[in-house]
Design a protein around this motif. Structure first.
Motif, PDB file in Angstrom:
ATOM      1  N   ASP A   1       0.849  -1.182   0.000  1.00  0.00           N
ATOM      2  CA  ASP A   1       0.000   0.000   0.000  1.00  0.00           C
ATOM      3  C   ASP A   1       0.888   1.237   0.000  1.00  0.00           C
ATOM      4  O   ASP A   1       2.078   1.174   0.312  1.00  0.00           O
ATOM      5  CB  ASP A   1      -0.916  -0.002   1.217  1.00  0.00           C
ATOM      6  CG  ASP A   1      -2.057   0.994   1.078  1.00  0.00           C
ATOM      7  OD1 ASP A   1      -2.265   1.492  -0.043  1.00  0.00           O
ATOM      8  OD2 ASP A   1      -2.731   1.274   2.080  1.00  0.00           O
TER       9      ASP A   1
ATOM     10  N   ASN B   1       0.453   5.222   1.421  1.00  0.00           N
ATOM     11  CA  ASN B   1      -0.449   6.082   2.171  1.00  0.00           C
ATOM     12  C   ASN B   1       0.112   7.489   2.318  1.00  0.00           C
ATOM     13  O   ASN B   1       1.159   7.819   1.761  1.00  0.00           O
ATOM     14  CB  ASN B   1      -0.744   5.470   3.543  1.00  0.00           C
ATOM     15  CG  ASN B   1       0.536   5.182   4.329  1.00  0.00           C
ATOM     16  OD1 ASN B   1       1.516   5.936   4.246  1.00  0.00           O
ATOM     17  ND2 ASN B   1       0.555   4.082   5.069  1.00  0.00           N
ATOM     18  N   HIS B   2      -0.577   8.315   3.088  1.00  0.00           N
ATOM     19  CA  HIS B   2      -0.186   9.717   3.226  1.00  0.00           C
ATOM     20  C   HIS B   2       1.166   9.872   3.923  1.00  0.00           C
ATOM     21  O   HIS B   2       1.915  10.811   3.635  1.00  0.00           O
ATOM     22  CB  HIS B   2      -1.262  10.487   3.994  1.00  0.00           C
ATOM     23  CG  HIS B   2      -1.370  10.103   5.436  1.00  0.00           C
ATOM     24  ND1 HIS B   2      -1.970   8.924   5.855  1.00  0.00           N
ATOM     25  CD2 HIS B   2      -0.950  10.732   6.567  1.00  0.00           C
ATOM     26  CE1 HIS B   2      -1.918   8.859   7.177  1.00  0.00           C
ATOM     27  NE2 HIS B   2      -1.304   9.939   7.624  1.00  0.00           N
TER      28      HIS B   2
ATOM     29  N   ALA C   1       3.702   9.262   1.248  1.00  0.00           N
ATOM     30  CA  ALA C   1       3.667  10.374   0.301  1.00  0.00           C
ATOM     31  C   ALA C   1       4.467  11.559   0.835  1.00  0.00           C
ATOM     32  O   ALA C   1       5.268  12.167   0.113  1.00  0.00           O
ATOM     33  CB  ALA C   1       2.219  10.785   0.036  1.00  0.00           C
ATOM     34  N   LYS C   2       4.267  11.891   2.086  1.00  0.00           N
ATOM     35  CA  LYS C   2       5.009  13.008   2.693  1.00  0.00           C
ATOM     36  C   LYS C   2       6.503  12.710   2.725  1.00  0.00           C
ATOM     37  O   LYS C   2       7.333  13.593   2.462  1.00  0.00           O
ATOM     38  CB  LYS C   2       4.493  13.262   4.108  1.00  0.00           C
ATOM     39  CG  LYS C   2       3.081  13.823   4.174  1.00  0.00           C
ATOM     40  CD  LYS C   2       2.652  13.996   5.628  1.00  0.00           C
ATOM     41  CE  LYS C   2       1.249  14.544   5.746  1.00  0.00           C
ATOM     42  NZ  LYS C   2       0.812  14.666   7.157  1.00  0.00           N
TER      43      LYS C   2
ATOM     44  N   LYS D   1      -6.076   5.754  -6.754  1.00  0.00           N
ATOM     45  CA  LYS D   1      -5.792   6.078  -5.356  1.00  0.00           C
ATOM     46  C   LYS D   1      -4.403   6.702  -5.224  1.00  0.00           C
ATOM     47  O   LYS D   1      -4.224   7.705  -4.515  1.00  0.00           O
ATOM     48  CB  LYS D   1      -5.864   4.809  -4.504  1.00  0.00           C
ATOM     49  CG  LYS D   1      -5.462   5.043  -3.043  1.00  0.00           C
ATOM     50  CD  LYS D   1      -5.401   3.744  -2.258  1.00  0.00           C
ATOM     51  CE  LYS D   1      -4.894   4.004  -0.843  1.00  0.00           C
ATOM     52  NZ  LYS D   1      -4.776   2.757  -0.056  1.00  0.00           N
ATOM     53  N   LEU D   2      -3.430   6.120  -5.928  1.00  0.00           N
ATOM     54  CA  LEU D   2      -2.071   6.646  -5.870  1.00  0.00           C
ATOM     55  C   LEU D   2      -2.014   8.064  -6.442  1.00  0.00           C
ATOM     56  O   LEU D   2      -1.341   8.942  -5.882  1.00  0.00           O
ATOM     57  CB  LEU D   2      -1.128   5.723  -6.650  1.00  0.00           C
ATOM     58  CG  LEU D   2       0.354   6.084  -6.644  1.00  0.00           C
ATOM     59  CD1 LEU D   2       0.921   6.071  -5.231  1.00  0.00           C
ATOM     60  CD2 LEU D   2       1.146   5.118  -7.541  1.00  0.00           C
TER      61      LEU D   2
ATOM     62  N   GLU E   1      -4.373  10.323  -6.458  1.00  0.00           N
ATOM     63  CA  GLU E   1      -4.974  11.256  -5.509  1.00  0.00           C
ATOM     64  C   GLU E   1      -3.975  11.646  -4.425  1.00  0.00           C
ATOM     65  O   GLU E   1      -3.869  12.821  -4.049  1.00  0.00           O
ATOM     66  CB  GLU E   1      -6.223  10.631  -4.881  1.00  0.00           C
ATOM     67  CG  GLU E   1      -7.388  10.484  -5.867  1.00  0.00           C
ATOM     68  CD  GLU E   1      -8.552   9.704  -5.277  1.00  0.00           C
ATOM     69  OE1 GLU E   1      -8.435   9.265  -4.097  1.00  0.00           O
ATOM     70  OE2 GLU E   1      -9.563   9.519  -5.979  1.00  0.00           O
ATOM     71  N   LEU E   2      -3.214  10.667  -3.927  1.00  0.00           N
ATOM     72  CA  LEU E   2      -2.205  10.959  -2.904  1.00  0.00           C
ATOM     73  C   LEU E   2      -1.083  11.825  -3.461  1.00  0.00           C
ATOM     74  O   LEU E   2      -0.644  12.788  -2.834  1.00  0.00           O
ATOM     75  CB  LEU E   2      -1.629   9.650  -2.349  1.00  0.00           C
ATOM     76  CG  LEU E   2      -2.496   8.883  -1.365  1.00  0.00           C
ATOM     77  CD1 LEU E   2      -1.960   7.464  -1.182  1.00  0.00           C
ATOM     78  CD2 LEU E   2      -2.546   9.595  -0.017  1.00  0.00           C
ATOM     79  N   VAL E   3      -0.622  11.468  -4.649  1.00  0.00           N
ATOM     80  CA  VAL E   3       0.482  12.202  -5.270  1.00  0.00           C
ATOM     81  C   VAL E   3       0.081  13.649  -5.544  1.00  0.00           C
ATOM     82  O   VAL E   3       0.851  14.584  -5.302  1.00  0.00           O
ATOM     83  CB  VAL E   3       0.922  11.487  -6.561  1.00  0.00           C
ATOM     84  CG1 VAL E   3       1.751  12.403  -7.452  1.00  0.00           C
ATOM     85  CG2 VAL E   3       1.717  10.231  -6.221  1.00  0.00           C
TER      86      VAL E   3
ATOM     87  N   TYR F   1      -2.402  15.388  -4.047  1.00  0.00           N
ATOM     88  CA  TYR F   1      -2.727  16.109  -2.812  1.00  0.00           C
ATOM     89  C   TYR F   1      -1.464  16.563  -2.080  1.00  0.00           C
ATOM     90  O   TYR F   1      -1.406  17.680  -1.561  1.00  0.00           O
ATOM     91  CB  TYR F   1      -3.578  15.228  -1.896  1.00  0.00           C
ATOM     92  CG  TYR F   1      -4.096  15.957  -0.671  1.00  0.00           C
ATOM     93  CD1 TYR F   1      -5.235  16.731  -0.746  1.00  0.00           C
ATOM     94  CD2 TYR F   1      -3.418  15.870   0.551  1.00  0.00           C
ATOM     95  CE1 TYR F   1      -5.716  17.412   0.369  1.00  0.00           C
ATOM     96  CE2 TYR F   1      -3.879  16.555   1.662  1.00  0.00           C
ATOM     97  CZ  TYR F   1      -5.031  17.320   1.561  1.00  0.00           C
ATOM     98  OH  TYR F   1      -5.488  18.006   2.671  1.00  0.00           O
ATOM     99  N   TYR F   2      -0.457  15.684  -2.037  1.00  0.00           N
ATOM    100  CA  TYR F   2       0.767  15.997  -1.304  1.00  0.00           C
ATOM    101  C   TYR F   2       1.893  16.498  -2.212  1.00  0.00           C
ATOM    102  O   TYR F   2       3.017  16.695  -1.737  1.00  0.00           O
ATOM    103  CB  TYR F   2       1.233  14.772  -0.509  1.00  0.00           C
ATOM    104  CG  TYR F   2       0.293  14.425   0.618  1.00  0.00           C
ATOM    105  CD1 TYR F   2       0.281  15.159   1.797  1.00  0.00           C
ATOM    106  CD2 TYR F   2      -0.618  13.372   0.488  1.00  0.00           C
ATOM    107  CE1 TYR F   2      -0.595  14.855   2.832  1.00  0.00           C
ATOM    108  CE2 TYR F   2      -1.502  13.056   1.518  1.00  0.00           C
ATOM    109  CZ  TYR F   2      -1.485  13.806   2.679  1.00  0.00           C
ATOM    110  OH  TYR F   2      -2.377  13.503   3.704  1.00  0.00           O
TER     111      TYR F   2
END
Length: 232
Positions: free
Chosen positions: A112, A114-115, A118-119, A152-153, A155-157, A159-160
């Motif tokens: 997975d 996750n945030h 990503a950070k 999903k990936l 969206e994370l990329v 957003y961050y």
């Protein structure tokens, strides 16, 4: 724009065959990622023959972060680009915490993202790969699941604001796809055409950055030679 490929012996086609096909499709360069020491001579020959930038790279494939750490330390000084194949949660975390790693490949295969990762990837400048391989070459439920994971990936990329690269991950020149085809896949994931093209160009930008860092204009990685050193 660049494509990152698996050439012989890790794949079915030679660097020259990849370079020839990539040039036909309009790519400026090819990143040849191998699981062992890169064949610099083969990359140079392919580049000269087809007037395409052929970049040597190593893709570390390890079972544990401990194994990965040893491989990263061994190959980092020997290659232009260093990629670590993830998927496992522990390997994903290890990769995003390492400034020495340029790209985390296959982050969603078996694990997975996750945030927190990503950070970490953004903080350490680790590019996350959008691997279009399964969308292009799978069908039915596997293809649907691949699209879902990449959405999903993405969206994370987004957003961050995580840096990323795009690839069809071909192991044969027959699996190469033109940029316009990769743009079409990216749009199914939610990317714009410009975002997909930026992800393809990022391979070349990374290669140019790393080549400059290892050139004579740098005293050490990240430490550029100044006027006083040049005058000595």
């Amino acid at each position: 724009m660049y494509e990152a490929v698996h050439a012989y012996p890790d794949g079915d086609s030679t660097p020259s065959r990849f370079a020839r096909t990539a040039a036909h499709y309009g790519f400026e360069g090819v990143v040849v990622r191998s699981q062992g020491a890169p064949d610099l001579d083969a990359c140079e020959r392919a580049s000269d023959r087809y007037n395409v930038d052929v970049v040597d790279a190593v893709e570390v494939v390890a079972a544990t972060p401990e194994q990965a750490s040893g491989a990263v330390g061994n190959f980092r000084p020997k290659t232009t680009l260093l990629v670590l194949r993830g998927g496992d949660d522990k390997l994903n975390r290890f990769a995003t915490e390492q400034e020495r790693i340029d790209v985390l490949s296959r982050p969603m295969s078996g694990g997975d993202f996750n945030h927190v990762l990503a950070k970490s990837a953004k903080r350490n400048g680790v590019r996350v790969e959008f691997d279009f391989r399964r969308v292009l070459r799978a069908d039915g439920g596997q293809r649907v699941q691949a699209l879902k994971s990449m959405r999903k990936l993405r969206e994370l990329v987004e957003y961050y604001d995580v840096p990323f690269v795009v690839s069809a991950n071909p192991s044969s020149h027959l699996q190469l796809r033109a940029p316009r085809e990769l743009v079409a896949v990216g749009e199914r994931v939610g990317f714009t055409a410009d975002q997909v093209k930026a992800g393809l160009r990022e391979w070349g930008r990374l290669a140019a950055r790393n080549r400059e860092r290892t050139s004579e204009s740098f005293i050490a990685p990240g430490v550029k030679r100044g006027r006083y050193e040049e005058d000595c």
